[in-house]
Design an enzyme around this catalytic site. Structure first.
Site, PDB file in Angstrom:
ATOM      1  N   GLU A 151       0.353  -1.121   0.089  1.00 26.19           N
ATOM      2  CA  GLU A 151      -0.041  -0.050   0.058  1.00 26.19           C
ATOM      3  C   GLU A 151       0.562   1.406  -0.160  1.00 26.19           C
ATOM      4  O   GLU A 151       0.970   2.368  -0.782  1.00 26.19           O
ATOM      5  CB  GLU A 151      -1.196   0.239   1.653  1.00 26.19           C
TER       6      GLU A 151
ATOM      7  N   LYS B 287     -17.292  -1.147   5.890  1.00 25.23           N
ATOM      8  CA  LYS B 287     -18.041  -1.904   4.304  1.00 25.23           C
ATOM      9  C   LYS B 287     -18.942  -2.041   4.520  1.00 25.23           C
ATOM     10  O   LYS B 287     -20.316  -2.076   3.434  1.00 25.23           O
ATOM     11  CB  LYS B 287     -17.496  -3.376   5.148  1.00 25.23           C
TER      12      LYS B 287
ATOM     13  N   MET C  59      24.214   9.710   2.584  1.00 24.91           N
ATOM     14  CA  MET C  59      23.515  11.117   2.733  1.00 24.91           C
ATOM     15  C   MET C  59      23.863  11.222   4.968  1.00 24.91           C
ATOM     16  O   MET C  59      24.746  12.262   4.945  1.00 24.91           O
ATOM     17  CB  MET C  59      22.748  11.842   2.794  1.00 24.91           C
TER      18      MET C  59
ATOM     19  N   PHE D 108     -10.871  -7.354  13.796  1.00 23.02           N
ATOM     20  CA  PHE D 108     -10.015  -7.407  13.444  1.00 23.02           C
ATOM     21  C   PHE D 108      -9.657  -6.705  12.266  1.00 23.02           C
ATOM     22  O   PHE D 108     -10.716  -6.378  11.404  1.00 23.02           O
ATOM     23  CB  PHE D 108     -10.528  -8.889  12.250  1.00 23.02           C
ATOM     24  N   GLN D 109      -8.287  -6.295  12.440  1.00 21.10           N
ATOM     25  CA  GLN D 109      -8.027  -5.090  10.757  1.00 21.10           C
ATOM     26  C   GLN D 109      -8.917  -4.401  11.369  1.00 21.10           C
ATOM     27  O   GLN D 109      -9.127  -3.414  10.580  1.00 21.10           O
ATOM     28  CB  GLN D 109      -7.985  -5.678   9.453  1.00 21.10           C
TER      29      GLN D 109
END
Lengths: 556, 166
Positions: free
Chosen positions: A51, A163, A466, A113-114
């Site tokens: 993602e 959802k 760097m 969940f999630q």
């Protein structure tokens, strides 16, 4: 017509002019992916490897086109994986709409969940965010998200959609795209004061920031410089706002800016800042930065005026129209002494450039530059390579330099390159380092599966250059965790393993040949370029330092 | 450095308070007091924030708050043009040796006893912050058991009102 929430999401995306989104499916967005399946001939979905890649791709799409980028992720880890990309877009004022699924409203707040409170998490890094709990508010909320993302100073907006809202059905009708929210008109009195300062100035310096690009004000900046006999410098975000071959353009100023640009800034008696925020990386020590000059600060965001630097005249307004008004108020002038002084800085800068027998980072940039057309999109990751490209590449068109400025996100590049290609279909080069590339090289899978012919030039010095440079200069050469010589990564093999082409180059001839083959292949390619680990980004103003401490040479 | 009071008109929706208060934290400004309540129009809530800060902080607070989508109006409440009030509940020890002094203080400050028990008195007092502070100082020797104050609410004097511009 009656549509489900998921169908409405896609309908609104299409209505808002979105032709391509970047995302990754998951449990709480299955319904949206079902709608994407149904609408696949009207909207493209690019499946990324992660993602985070999707969020950077949406960002690259937006930066390279000026349109709003869209990314989509599931709840929980999908949503948190977007966070770095959203923050990157926020810090660089990039218009983006991030859509996340969430657990059904009945399960919210129960550590389901999630489930994660992504609105809470992204509050400080979005212009605004929403959780939509009512199907009847879905379409207008999404429209408002697009409106906010692109209005005024652009930025990311997140819409979290549980959802049950994706599943619910309601009546939907398309609406015309709303015109952007109004921006305050530049105050006439302040414009007059600014014009007066310009008239009094003998050493004017225009400082262009990212706002000059998002505000499409490059032409006005050139015109104002011409009229007032000023020089033009820029922040890293302002690179490509003005073409490199404008004789007044001195390039980036600041911590790793061009010597001539930083010197001219320090000697100027007036800085006209167009769309920059005077970041600490650009100014160094602030009282020294302003010791010789007065400041006119023009920005679309009122909160930027006097935030980091106190201006003498601060004007809130659209940069393009504000500069146009200012141009109509100032008389043509010439500053021969200023010209002489700046040209001297330029000559000093040119004289300090040394040639090396081996391939230098600048040689790599030049070799690529010479092969690429003007419309090529040049994307970078973050670190030394980014600064070398920022200093050296010759940009002729705006929106062709795509780089994470404010957040400095290593791992930004490949996702952004993919998004830039999807947005423009122009040739895309990604300059990266072995450190940055290692962070998100999984997106090679995306480039391969979507036939994105990005050419990835890895400036490989086997160190986190760097940080190592800072350790060399400020930490007694304590190279704590910056030497990667124990890593055995073969980037050419990685490329092949993903189904891309791999090349390596230790000389400019080899690089040139690899580039020819890469361009001809029309496939994603990785060119592993050898860079000496003792190459430094110079000049350098030490952090918190000033022009008096400019480092132009590192001995030993 | 000085004390600044901001009146902030916001849409009356969940989470707006968090947006407003987190802006202060994020940008390094310290909220002194914060109150919130619905306005004459149920669409909007009014948040009153007081803060100690310099003029830079005051300026930034107004500008940064104005950028929040749910913030409809921000006003700096200037001391001379503003009525401010705060409410304090204070629980003081109820002791026969000091009771008369406490009651005298309550009387002089035009405050009220709102609960009386054998060992504690609960006093309600309304006024400007300075008055409340003075009262607290006065009753401190009698034994303060607990304090609860609302934070400042403020209205501009005269007929001008804070209204949403859209």
């Amino acid at each position: 017509m009656k549509l489900s929430g998921s169908q409405i999401i896609i309908e609104v995306l299409i209505e808002q002019g979105c032709d391509c989104i970047f995302g990754y499916p998951g449990g709480q967005v299955i319904n949206i992916y079902d709608a994407l399946y149904e609408y696949q001939d009207r909207i493209k979905h690019v499946l990324t490897a992660h993602e985070q890649g999707a969020s950077h791709a949406a960002d690259g799409y937006a930066r390279s086109t000026g349109k709003t980028g869209v990314c989509l992720a599931t709840s929980g880890p999908g949503a948190t994986n977007l966070v770095t990309g959203i923050a990157t877009a926020y810090l660089d004022s990039v218009p983006m709409v991030a859509i996340t699924g969430n657990v059904p409203c009945s399960l919210l707040g129960r550590d389901s969940f999630q489930e994660v409170d992504i609105c809470g998490i992204t509050m400080p890094i979005t212009k605004h965010n929403y959780i939509v709990k009512d199907i009847n508010e879905l379409a207008d909320t999404l429209r408002e998200a697009f409106l906010i993302a692109r209005s005024g100073r652009p930025g990311p907006v997140l819409v979290d959609i549980p959802k049950n809202v994706q599943v619910a059905v309601t009546e939907f009708t398309n609406k015309p795209v709303a015109s952007p929210l109004p921006v305050p008109e530049a105050d006439e009195k302040l414009l007059a004061e600014a014009a007066e300062l310009i008239a009094e100035s003998k050493k004017p310096y225009i400082y262009a920031g990212g706002g000059a690009i998002s505000g499409d004000a490059g032409k006005e900046i050139e015109k104002l410089a011409e009229l007032t006999d000023a020089y033009i410098g820029c922040s890293m975000m302002g690179i490509s706002s003005v073409p490199y071959n404008n004789p007044r353009f001195l390039g980036m100023q600041g911590m790793h800016g061009h010597y001539a640009s930083s010197m001219a800034q320090a000697e100027a008696d007036l800085i006209i800042c167009a769309g920059a925020r005077f970041s600490d990386r650009a100014t160094g020590k602030k009282d020294v930065y302003t010791r010789n000059c007065r400041i006119i600060h023009i920005d679309i965001d009122a909160a930027e005026i006097d935030k980091n630097i106190t201006s003498d005249v601060g004007i809130t307004g659209d940069i393009k129209s504000t500069l146009a008004k200012l141009i109509s108020m100032v008389a043509k002038k010439s500053n021969p002494e200023w010209k002489e002084q700046v040209e001297k800085f330029r000559a000093e800068e040119a004289a300090s450039l040394t040639k090396s027998d081996r391939m230098t980072p600048y040689d790599i940039v030049d070799t690529v530059n010479d092969k690429m057309p003007e419309n090529a999109v040049i994307v970078t990751d973050v670190g030394q390579h980014q600064m070398w490209v920022a200093q050296r590449y010759r940009f002729s068109q705006p929106r062709k330099f795509i780089s994470s400025g404010g957040l400095g996100t290593m791992g930004f590049g490949l996702g952004a390159a993919i998004g830039s290609y999807e947005g423009t279909k122009d040739p895309v080069i990604l300059f990266t380092g072995d450190g940055s590339f290692g962070m998100n090289l999984n997106e090679l899978a995306t480039a391969v599966s979507f036939d994105i012919p990005v050419i990835i030039v890895v400036m490989n010095n086997h160190v986190l250059g760097m940080v190592k440079q800072w350790q060399t200069l400020f930490f007694d050469k304590h190279y704590s965790n910056t030497i990667l010589d124990k890593r055995q990564t073969k980037f050419t093999k990685i490329a092949e393993a993903f189904g891309a082409l791999g090349f390596s180059a230790a000389t400019t001839e080899e690089l040139s040949k690899a580039l020819d083959e890469a361009i001809a292949s029309k496939r994603p390619c990785v060119i592993d370029c050898a860079v000496d680990e003792n190459e430094f980004v110079l000049p350098m103003l030490p952090p918190g330092g000033c022009i008096d401490n400019i480092i132009t040479h590192i001995g030993g | 450095m000085g004390k600044h009071i901001f009146s902030i008109l916001v849409t009356n929706k969940p989470g707006v308070m968090t947006r407003v208060s987190s802006m202060f934290t994020r940008r390094g400004f310290n909220i002194d007091t914060l109150t919130v309540g619905e306005t004459e129009s149920p669409e909007f809530s009014r948040i009153t924030v007081s803060m100690i800060g310099d003029d830079y902080a005051k300026d930034q607070v107004v500008k940064q708050l104005s950028k929040l989508h749910d913030v409809k109006q921000v006003q700096v409440m200037e001391r001379d043009d503003t009525v401010t009030r705060e409410l304090l509940l204070v629980k003081v020890k109820n002791d026969s040796s000091t009771r008369q002094d406490v009651l005298a203080a309550v009387d002089v400050f035009r405050s009220k006893i709102v609960d009386y028990s054998p060992d504690a008195l609960c006093i309600e007092i309304t006024g400007e912050t300075t008055k409340l502070n003075a009262f607290i100082e006065l009753v401190k020797p009698f034994g303060i058991m607990e304090i609860c104050r609302t934070g400042i609410v403020a209205l501009e004097r005269g007929s001008h009102c804070l209204r949403s511009s859209d």
